[in-house]
Structures are given as structure tokens and as C-alpha cells.
Design an enzyme around this catalytic site. Structure first.
Site, mmCIF file in Angstrom:
data_model
loop_
_atom_site.group_PDB
_atom_site.id
_atom_site.type_symbol
_atom_site.label_atom_id
_atom_site.label_comp_id
_atom_site.label_asym_id
_atom_site.label_seq_id
_atom_site.Cartn_x
_atom_site.Cartn_y
_atom_site.Cartn_z
ATOM 1 N N SER B 136 0.968 -1.090 -0.336
ATOM 2 C CA SER B 136 -0.135 -0.114 -0.182
ATOM 3 C C SER B 136 0.858 1.629 -0.659
ATOM 4 O O SER B 136 1.495 1.581 -0.990
ATOM 5 C CB SER B 136 -0.725 0.121 1.092
ATOM 6 O OG SER B 136 -2.213 0.847 0.356
ATOM 7 N N HIS B 178 -4.155 -0.160 -4.459
ATOM 8 C CA HIS B 178 -5.888 -0.347 -4.142
ATOM 9 C C HIS B 178 -6.191 -0.020 -5.683
ATOM 10 O O HIS B 178 -7.581 0.770 -5.202
ATOM 11 C CB HIS B 178 -6.009 -0.081 -3.222
ATOM 12 C CG HIS B 178 -5.106 0.300 -1.393
ATOM 13 N ND1 HIS B 178 -5.330 -1.123 -1.367
ATOM 14 C CD2 HIS B 178 -4.607 1.018 -1.268
ATOM 15 C CE1 HIS B 178 -4.928 -1.167 0.492
ATOM 16 N NE2 HIS B 178 -4.000 0.313 0.178
ATOM 17 N N GLU B 205 -5.288 -5.043 -4.922
ATOM 18 C CA GLU B 205 -4.881 -5.924 -3.422
ATOM 19 C C GLU B 205 -4.644 -7.211 -4.047
ATOM 20 O O GLU B 205 -5.255 -8.043 -4.492
ATOM 21 C CB GLU B 205 -6.727 -5.240 -2.880
ATOM 22 C CG GLU B 205 -6.515 -3.964 -2.086
ATOM 23 C CD GLU B 205 -7.934 -3.723 -0.842
ATOM 24 O OE1 GLU B 205 -8.770 -4.161 -0.995
ATOM 25 O OE2 GLU B 205 -7.630 -2.035 -0.992
#
Lengths: 275, 275
Positions: B136, B178, B205
Site C-alpha cells: 500500500s 488498491h 489488493e
């Protein structure tokens, strides 16, 4: 559902998918361009509000077209399949120089008009030079293969787009509307990846693709059109993935075109606005 | 912020951006692959939880790495820039065979680590063969040019992505994370259209790009990676549009790759999973 054949002495009319949400005022670049094509003050416009369940959808367009200035703007109400065989309604469509389909639900258009005399008349009229525009659901309905439904999202998934036979004015494009606003790239890629024969047109709101008789598209409006060209597609895993699972695609070409930009469906070349 | 030079006798370590939301269990394909690369039961992992404001983020990864089975898994807490000059913390990083950055906010990573001894150590360690992963925000921070922030949406707009200098392990990619889940294609296209020098990697993800020493990327995980290749970009209007307005882009190449798929950053060729 194939497009009607254009005879040697004729030139096909424009095909004009609009992404929905166009400004419904007499200064709208899209609507004034449409009326100008159809003959300006001599234009006879037939409005098909079938996609919509609202009673005043046709009225709004009639008011705008009359404000722009046309010879006539008639609402052709087609609520049942039997309406599509009504001689008076067919006569109104027959004398039109331009036909406009409103937004709503493209499955209403397909289920009511598909396979009727109205559908045949529209394909033949377009082949003979009559211009046909549709906004939102009216745009989706235009091609031979129509996206019936499917959720938003940026990347393609198995079964994300459900296709259905459309009106069939062209078999060179698949159209998705409210494109940027509803994040429909994944849906359009999914639709193309079943059989990457055509060009995907993701049309933003207040934006139109004016597809000319020469199959050159010109973009008009305040948004953009995302052109998906799968000509160079090297691999699609759509056949192997289960519903909702991501799809592998290799070799997609993508353009984002704005007002004045062009895309040639024959050569598959894009060019920006010259302005 | 340029990558450290790889000396003649060395091979660069893997660079592993993960899209966030990876399964934090000992059976995770991504985390077990990372540990295996780092030496398996002999691996010494340093965990940098700086991006996160939660106190237990580092602990969760330590537990998983220990469950997979490593020689050591140490949390290196870097909450202030002065922490990045601490000799004990630097020594822990120095002896690591793999470094893992957690998720959170990439601007915390950039503001705390940027320009410090830790940043220099990480670039040098990677050039000497140490593997560096980030999930992330940790993934976003990896390249020389990092997407600091910007809203979602499928199509690019003026100013949609705000770039900032990142850690600088590679200058060949811009990473967004994401990706599918937050609809970030427009943001990644915007980031690339400022200066289309690199490749955009949109990492979903529970999906990772294992960028090898040979600059071949292998995809691992349950989602996909959207590869944006602007090599053939013919036109970008990013210089001319105002903030929030759509951008014209012509000639983008796009691949969507799944587990086992590969992309070669040198030749810019994509291949699907052979399985």
C-alpha cells in the site's frame, strides 16, 4: 441486426451516441450540431422517449429543439411492441430528417423496438442519409452489440458486462455511456474482451461521438471519449475466468479524446483537437 | 533519489510493491515468496511500520513472518527523522536480508525517511542484493516518483495526481495501489501524463509485482496488475488543461496481468501466465 446496406447513390447518415447528461438548452454544442446536420430550420426531428419511464422526457427535448429552431419536432411514443407497427407513427419517423432517442433503460428500447418495423425503418433511414442520435440508454442501443447492464469498476472481470443485441446501426463499435462519471472502463473492456472485433467508445456525460458516413468520429462536448482499440490484443483470458474474477488482457490501445478530437474507425488512427 | 548503482560483482535485490490488503497469514503466496527470496529460515527481516499510525501494524507482520519461519523479524520504529540516524536502528537494517514497509500514509514515509541515512542505506542495500517490499503506502513510496495523493476515477484530469519524490529504488515505474478497488486508473494515467518516461503499475489488493534484478516483473496474488505503457504516446494535453479538466491522451498501451503473468521493463513486453 446488421446495418442496412448503403446503396451506391446514397451516403449513410451520422450516428451520434451521446454519453448522457448533455445540457438540454438551445446553446448545447451537441444538440445544435445535431439539428444543423438535420437541416437546421428545415429539420424534421422525431423523438423516441421509449427508454424513459418519465412522462415528460420527450417534451423536454421537443422544447429544446423548437427553441434551437426546427421545422418540426414530434414525439413518437412507443410503449408497446404494437406501437412499432402503427402506420401513423411509422409515417412520422419516415418523414424525419433526424431521429433522437432519449435516455432511460436500453433494455426498454431493445425489448420494445427490437425486431419491429420501427427498428427496420431506422436502419434503412440511416443507410439513406438520416441522422440518428441517442443519449445515455439511447446511445447504448445504437450498435449491433449493446451493453445491457453491468457494474462499474476500472478493470475487467469475468461476466462483468452483459451484452444483448442492439439496434444495429453500426457493427464497428461498442458504446458505454456516463463513462467517466460511473467508472465504466472495466465494463467496456469486459464487453470487448468477449470478442475483440470492434472499437470501444466510452462516452462521458455532455459529450458525443459524431460518427460520420466516412466512419471518422469527431468528439463534441465538454467531456471526453475513451477509445479502446483491441486490434493489437495478444491475449485475453476471458474464456477461462469465472464470473467476477479478473481478466488478463495484453495489448490494448487506449486514447482519451476531447472536443474536436477525431478517431478513424477504418484506419484506427486518433488525432487530437487541432484547436 | 536515484537508485544506487549496482556494482559489477553484485545483483540488485528484488523490489516488491504490494497493492495493500494482502492476506496476513503464513499461507499468503506473496509473503511466503518474499520470505523465500530473503533466505527462508535464514531470513532476517526488518519491518518499517512508519507509514501507519496504528501501534500494532509492525507486530502483525512480525507474527506472520515468524509463523512462516525466519531467523529474525525485527520492527524498526522510525517515528521522527532523528530515528533515521540512530546507529542501533541502522545496524538492524544493515544486517537484514529483506526489508518490509507496511501500509499507512506514503507521505509519512517520505517526510520521515526521505533524505536520511535510512533512505541511503535502503537504496544501497537494494543495489547490493537485499530485497525490499512495501505494501500500500509502502509500495507507493518505492519509486523515484511517488503518487502522494489524488482522487479516484477512471479517466485522467488536470492535476488529478500529486507527485512527490519517493524512496528511489527504481526510476522505471510509477506505482498506484488498491488499484481496482479504488478505481485509480485516471490517477495513474494523470501521473504518467506529466512526463511519460516510465511504466505505470496499478497494483490491486492482495497482489504484488516482484520486480527482479533483470527488470522482469512477475505478478503474484489473487488480483491483477494494470500495466500502463506510454511508450507510444503520441499526444498529451496535460500541459494545456486546467485543474480538474479532462486530459487528451493518444496512444497509451494497456495490459491487465494476473498471477504468473510477466512484464519486462526493458523490452516492455507482456506475457500471460503460462499455467
Amino acid at each position: 441486426m446488421c446495418p442496412a446496406k448503403v446503396s451506391d447513390h446514397a451516403e449513410r447518415g451520422y450516428i451520434i451516441p451521446i454519453g448522457g447528461g448533455e445540457r438540454k438548452v438551445h446553446t448545447s454544442a451537441i444538440l445544435t450540431r445535431f439539428i444543423k446536420l438535420c437541416g437546421g430550420s428545415k429539420a424534421r426531428i422525431a423523438i423516441i422517449p421509449t427508454a424513459s419511464r418519465l412522462v415528460d422526457t420527450g417534451d423536454r427535448y421537443r422544447d429544446v429543439f423548437e427553441e434551437i429552431g426546427v421545422a418540426s419536432a414530434d414525439i413518437v411514443t412507443l410503449d408497446e411492441r404494437s406501437d412499432c407497427e402503427d402506420m401513423i407513427k411509422l409515417a412520422t419517423l419516415e418523414k424525419a430528417t433526424g431521429i433522437f432517442m432519449t435516455g432511460g433503460d436500453q433494455l426498454r428500447l431493445a425489448t420494445i423496438i427490437g425486431g419491429t418495423s420501427v427498428a427496420r425503418l431506422m436502419r434503412r433511414a440511416n443507410a439513406e442519409g438520416i441522422h440518428i442520435a441517442g443519449t445515455s440508454a439511447g446511445a447504448a442501443f445504437i450498435p449491433e452489440h449493446m451493453i445491457a447492464f453491468g457494474r462499474g469498476g476500472a478493470t475487467p472481470k469475468g461476466g462483468l458486462a452483459t451484452l444483448a443485441p442492439g439496434l444495429g446501426l453500426t457493427n464497428k463499435v461498442i458504446i458505454d455511456q456516463h463513462f467517466r462519471e460511473r467508472g465504466r472502463l472495466g465494463r467496456l473492456l469486459s464487453a470487448l474482451s468477449y470478442n475483440p472485433f470492434g472499437i470501444g467508445l466510452g462516452v462521458d456525460e455532455d459529450t458525443a461521438a459524431f460518427i460520420g458516413p466516412d466512419d471518422v468520429i469527431e468528439i463534441v462536448g465538454s467531456g471526453g471519449i475513451t477509445v479502446i482499440d483491441p486490434t493489437g490484443l495478444e491475449h485475453s483470458s476471458m474464456a477461462d475466468v469465472s464470473r467476477g474474477k479478473p481478466v488478463c488482457l495484453i495489448g490494448i490501445r487506449l486514447h482519451i479524446l476531447l472536443d474536436g478530437g477525431r478517431f478513424d474507425l477504418s484506419t484506427r488512427e486518433a488525432s487530437p483537437s487541432s484547436g
